[in-house]
Design a protein around this motif. Structure first.
Motif, short mmCIF file in Angstrom:
data_model
loop_
_atom_site.label_atom_id
_atom_site.label_comp_id
_atom_site.label_asym_id
_atom_site.label_seq_id
_atom_site.Cartn_x
_atom_site.Cartn_y
_atom_site.Cartn_z
N ARG A 1 0.83 -1.20 0.00
CA ARG A 1 0.00 0.00 0.00
C ARG A 1 0.87 1.25 0.00
NH1 ARG A 1 -5.47 -0.59 2.95
NH2 ARG A 1 -5.87 -2.80 2.82
N GLN B 1 2.40 1.89 -3.42
CA GLN B 1 1.43 2.49 -4.34
C GLN B 1 1.26 3.98 -4.05
OE1 GLN B 1 -2.25 0.49 -5.76
NE2 GLN B 1 -3.31 2.08 -4.60
N THR C 1 -3.15 10.43 -13.36
CA THR C 1 -3.96 9.38 -12.74
C THR C 1 -3.58 8.06 -13.39
OG1 THR C 1 -5.77 10.93 -12.44
CG2 THR C 1 -6.31 8.62 -12.26
N VAL D 1 -5.50 0.76 -11.19
CA VAL D 1 -5.19 0.83 -9.76
C VAL D 1 -5.71 -0.42 -9.07
CG1 VAL D 1 -5.19 3.34 -9.62
CG2 VAL D 1 -7.29 2.11 -9.24
N ASP D 2 -5.07 -0.78 -7.99
CA ASP D 2 -5.52 -1.90 -7.18
C ASP D 2 -6.35 -1.33 -6.03
OD1 ASP D 2 -5.94 -4.19 -5.73
OD2 ASP D 2 -3.84 -4.81 -5.71
N VAL D 3 -7.66 -1.31 -6.21
CA VAL D 3 -8.57 -0.69 -5.24
C VAL D 3 -8.49 -1.39 -3.88
CG1 VAL D 3 -10.99 -0.10 -4.78
CG2 VAL D 3 -10.08 0.09 -7.08
N SER D 4 -8.13 -2.66 -3.88
CA SER D 4 -8.05 -3.39 -2.61
C SER D 4 -6.93 -2.87 -1.71
CB SER D 4 -7.86 -4.88 -2.86
OG SER D 4 -6.57 -5.14 -3.41
N PHE E 1 -6.38 0.38 -1.22
CA PHE E 1 -6.75 1.68 -0.68
C PHE E 1 -7.18 1.57 0.77
CE2 PHE E 1 -8.13 3.24 -5.11
CZ PHE E 1 -6.83 3.60 -5.40
N PRO F 1 -11.41 3.04 -0.18
CA PRO F 1 -11.69 2.97 -1.61
C PRO F 1 -12.95 3.74 -2.03
CG PRO F 1 -12.04 0.83 -0.57
CD PRO F 1 -11.45 1.74 0.46
N PHE G 1 -12.12 7.29 -3.19
CA PHE G 1 -11.47 7.33 -4.49
C PHE G 1 -12.49 7.13 -5.60
CE2 PHE G 1 -9.45 5.11 -8.07
CZ PHE G 1 -8.50 6.03 -8.42
N LEU G 2 -13.37 6.16 -5.44
CA LEU G 2 -14.38 5.89 -6.47
C LEU G 2 -15.35 7.06 -6.63
CD1 LEU G 2 -15.06 2.13 -5.65
CD2 LEU G 2 -13.68 3.07 -7.51
#
Length: 99
Positions: free
Chosen positions: A54, A57, A68, A72-75, A77, A80, A83-84
């Motif tokens: 993490r 990243q 941007t 991306v690996d949302v897991s 965050f 998350p 961000f979304l």
């Protein structure tokens, strides 16, 4: 480290130090680490490796803040949903749509 001094007998072991030693021995997250980091059901080693990934990243984003990433690996965050939500807002602004 205070914990090492406590093990050597050079320092009186506090309750917090004992809790830390027990958590490390059982390969579980110490309670106050969860408060500073993120909650997880992972064992300690897996949690630490995940935390390092993490941080890598986040460091990559800090080094190039104006771009941007395409993937991306949302897991990884910490939050998350925020961000979304930001991505949704940017897309709506660019296309002139309402949220």
């Amino acid at each position: 480290c205070e914990l090492q001094l406590g093990f050597k007998g050079e320092l009186t072991m506090s309750e917090q130090m004992e809790d830390l030693a027990n958590a490390l021995f059982l390969e579980k997250l110490p309670t106050w680490w969860v408060k500073l980091g993120f909650p997880s059901t992972r064992p300690l080693k897996s949690w630490r490796v995940n935390l390092q990934v993490r941080c890598v990243q986040l460091d990559e984003w800090i080094n190039d803040p104006l771009s941007t990433p395409k993937v991306v690996d949302v897991s990884l965050f910490f939050n998350p949903a925020s961000f979304l939500t930001a991505i949704k807002q940017i897309c709506c602004q660019q296309q002139g749509l309402e949220l």
